[in-house]
Design an enzyme around this catalytic site. Structure first.
Site, PDB file in Angstrom:
ATOM      1  N   LYS A 137      -9.860   3.923  -9.959  1.00  0.00           N
ATOM      2  CA  LYS A 137      -8.688   4.402 -10.711  1.00  0.00           C
ATOM      3  C   LYS A 137      -8.121   3.356 -11.673  1.00  0.00           C
ATOM      4  O   LYS A 137      -7.644   3.718 -12.737  1.00  0.00           O
ATOM      5  CB  LYS A 137      -7.601   4.898  -9.754  1.00  0.00           C
ATOM      6  CG  LYS A 137      -6.935   3.812  -8.935  1.00  0.00           C
ATOM      7  CD  LYS A 137      -5.962   4.401  -7.918  1.00  0.00           C
ATOM      8  CE  LYS A 137      -5.288   3.293  -7.141  1.00  0.00           C
ATOM      9  NZ  LYS A 137      -4.665   3.763  -5.893  1.00  0.00           N
ATOM     10  N   ARG A 173       4.800   6.403   2.268  1.00  0.00           N
ATOM     11  CA  ARG A 173       4.369   7.064   1.049  1.00  0.00           C
ATOM     12  C   ARG A 173       3.805   8.417   1.499  1.00  0.00           C
ATOM     13  O   ARG A 173       4.533   9.179   2.125  1.00  0.00           O
ATOM     14  CB  ARG A 173       3.361   6.203   0.261  1.00  0.00           C
ATOM     15  CG  ARG A 173       3.364   6.559  -1.231  1.00  0.00           C
ATOM     16  CD  ARG A 173       2.414   5.712  -2.073  1.00  0.00           C
ATOM     17  NE  ARG A 173       1.004   6.021  -1.816  1.00  0.00           N
ATOM     18  CZ  ARG A 173      -0.016   5.473  -2.506  1.00  0.00           C
ATOM     19  NH1 ARG A 173       0.247   4.596  -3.460  1.00  0.00           N
ATOM     20  NH2 ARG A 173      -1.257   5.797  -2.234  1.00  0.00           N
TER      21      ARG A 173
HETATM   22  C1  LIG Z   1      -5.041   3.035  -4.902  1.00  0.00           C
HETATM   23  C2  LIG Z   1      -5.440   3.606  -3.595  1.00  0.00           C
HETATM   24  C3  LIG Z   1      -6.500   3.025  -2.889  1.00  0.00           C
HETATM   25  C4  LIG Z   1      -7.182   1.749  -3.335  1.00  0.00           C
HETATM   26  O1  LIG Z   1      -6.291   0.678  -3.203  1.00  0.00           O
HETATM   27  P1  LIG Z   1      -6.744  -0.847  -3.514  1.00  0.00           P
HETATM   28  O2  LIG Z   1      -5.595  -1.668  -3.056  1.00  0.00           O
HETATM   29  O3  LIG Z   1      -6.989  -0.917  -4.969  1.00  0.00           O
HETATM   30  O4  LIG Z   1      -7.970  -1.097  -2.718  1.00  0.00           O
HETATM   31  C5  LIG Z   1      -6.875   3.629  -1.708  1.00  0.00           C
HETATM   32  N1  LIG Z   1      -6.273   4.753  -1.258  1.00  0.00           N
HETATM   33  C6  LIG Z   1      -5.263   5.336  -1.906  1.00  0.00           C
HETATM   34  C7  LIG Z   1      -4.645   6.556  -1.345  1.00  0.00           C
HETATM   35  C8  LIG Z   1      -4.811   4.778  -3.103  1.00  0.00           C
HETATM   36  O5  LIG Z   1      -3.786   5.359  -3.753  1.00  0.00           O
END
Ligand SMILES: *Cc1c(COP(=O)(O)O)cnc(C)c1O
Length: 388
Positions: free
Chosen positions: A36, A131
């Site tokens: 992302k 969250r």
């Molecule tokens: C952004 C996100 C991740 C990845 O997080 P990192 O800290 O970049 O590894 C994993 N799961 C969810 C639900 C996220 O929003």
């Protein structure tokens, strides 16, 4: 070459992904590579998959569609709960989505039925970071509901910590998620005859300390990793992860002014374009350079300049640096390390060119002027006086 540009070293990225896949694999945990921060960049996804990631995680449907349009056929997990208005696109593009709302699950089931598909579902569980997620006591009822919707396939449960309130993934909350998976198998899925929850996705890069520690992994068999692969750091303390490259990304900007100026401003002072101005300390005259970068290109707080340069401030299009006794000249390129916030902004900015480098790790080439200042190198180029 074009500036500003974000240089993306795919060989270093693959190294990071492969290293984490191997380390976690020996603990029985698979890696979903999260793209992302790169807006679903297909080359980044391919590098993660080549390195052994079992799936790609994406937070936005546009990015999922970009991956599919580029021919990525691996499983893609939508890691943000689907918007009700986008369920048709979610079912068409994503293999699985992470969910926490019954209303959305019903809409996904309808969309999947319309399209003659089955859509995979992972139920997110709230473990304290506040969250997304169902409260643990509500999960069993939702599992039963999903089992009653034949267009949905219940793939498992998951959790996300550290992102909202910084709650640390640890033995306690991970054991809670494992225990919940066991209880759901036993009570709801009629263990012995019904299928077990196949996936228990424990979290993100913040889970690595726990996952690579000595404690039992329990039922956790998947982590969704973005930042650790992309930046080689764990997000809880932003410490480099041993053996990983922290220089997958470099932001390169170009000097458009280099002069000796006083270190203190003069005239009446009020707010700046981006809020209150910090009062500079007097250091006499100093070499100041302006790099053609600003808030529209990057989060200036999240960049790290080469040794000898200090960021003094930024507006939309100007990044002002103190260059100490000597510094770069007009036309020189300056390379900055980026943190997650700076990376996301640079990837999202239409002004920043994205340049992919791959192969034999040839090192960073010189810029147009033949001299390049790099955040990793100190001193960053031969000392040279700047003329006022
Ligand atoms: C952004 C996100 C991740 C990845 O997080 P990192 O800290 O970049 O590894 C994993 N799961 C969810 C639900 C996220 O929003």
């Amino acid at each position: 070459m074009t500036t500003p540009r974000l240089e993306i070293r795919l060989d270093r990225l693959r190294h990071n992904a492969r290293t984490l896949v191997e380390r976690l694999g020996s603990r029985g945990i698979a890696v979903t590579g999260v793209t992302k921060a790169t807006l679903g960049e297909p080359q980044v996804a391919r590098a993660m998959l080549d390195a052994g990631a079992v799936a790609i995680g994406e937070s936005r449907i546009e990015n999922v569609e970009r991956l599919r349009a580029a021919g990525i056929s691996a499983p893609v997990v939508l890691i943000r709960a689907p918007m009700p208005s986008q369920v048709d696109r979610v079912v068409a593009g994503a293999t699985v989505s992470l969910n926490s709302e019954v209303a959305v699950l019903r809409l996904l089931a309808e969309a999947a039925q319309r399209q003659g598909r089955r859509h995979g579902v992972i139920l997110m569980v709230e473990l304290g970071d506040l969250r997304e997620g169902l409260l643990p006591g509500d999960v069993a009822a939702v599992v039963r509901l999903v089992r009653g919707l034949p267009a949905l396939e219940l793939c498992g449960i998951g959790a996300n910590l550290a992102c909202q309130n910084g709650v640390v993934p640890d033995a306690t909350n991970m054991a809670e998620l494992s225990a919940l998976a066991d209880a759901l198998d036993a009570d709801v899925l009629d263990a012995g005859s019904g299928p077990r929850l196949s996936t228990v996705t424990g979290g993100n890069s913040a889970n690595l300390d726990w996952a690579l520690g000595d404690g039992p992994r329990g039922r956790i068999d998947d982590l969704r990793l973005g930042e650790s692969i992309l930046l080689g750091r764990e997000p809880l303390h932003r410490r480099p992860i041993e053996g990983l490259r922290t220089d997958v990304f470099r932001l390169v900007g170009e000097v458009i002014e280099a002069k000796v100026k006083p270190s203190l401003p003069w005239g009446d002072r009020a707010r700046t374009a981006f809020g209150p101005a910090a009062l500079p300390t007097s250091r006499g005259d100093s070499h100041r350079v302006i790099v053609a970068l600003g808030h529209q290109d990057v989060d200036p707080v999240g960049i790290d300049p080469p040794a000898g340069l200090t960021v003094l401030g930024a507006s939309s299009d100007h990044l002002v640096l103190d260059a100490g006794p000597r510094g770069p000249a007009v036309g020189d390129e300056v390379r900055f390390a980026v943190d997650y916030s700076a990376l996301v902004r640079a990837m999202t900015s239409p002004f920043v060119a994205k340049v992919f480098l791959d192969g034999d790790d040839p090192g960073d080439g010189p810029g147009r002027s033949g001299r390049v200042a790099d955040a990793a190198a100190a001193p960053w180029f031969p000392p040279r006086e700047v003329t006022a």
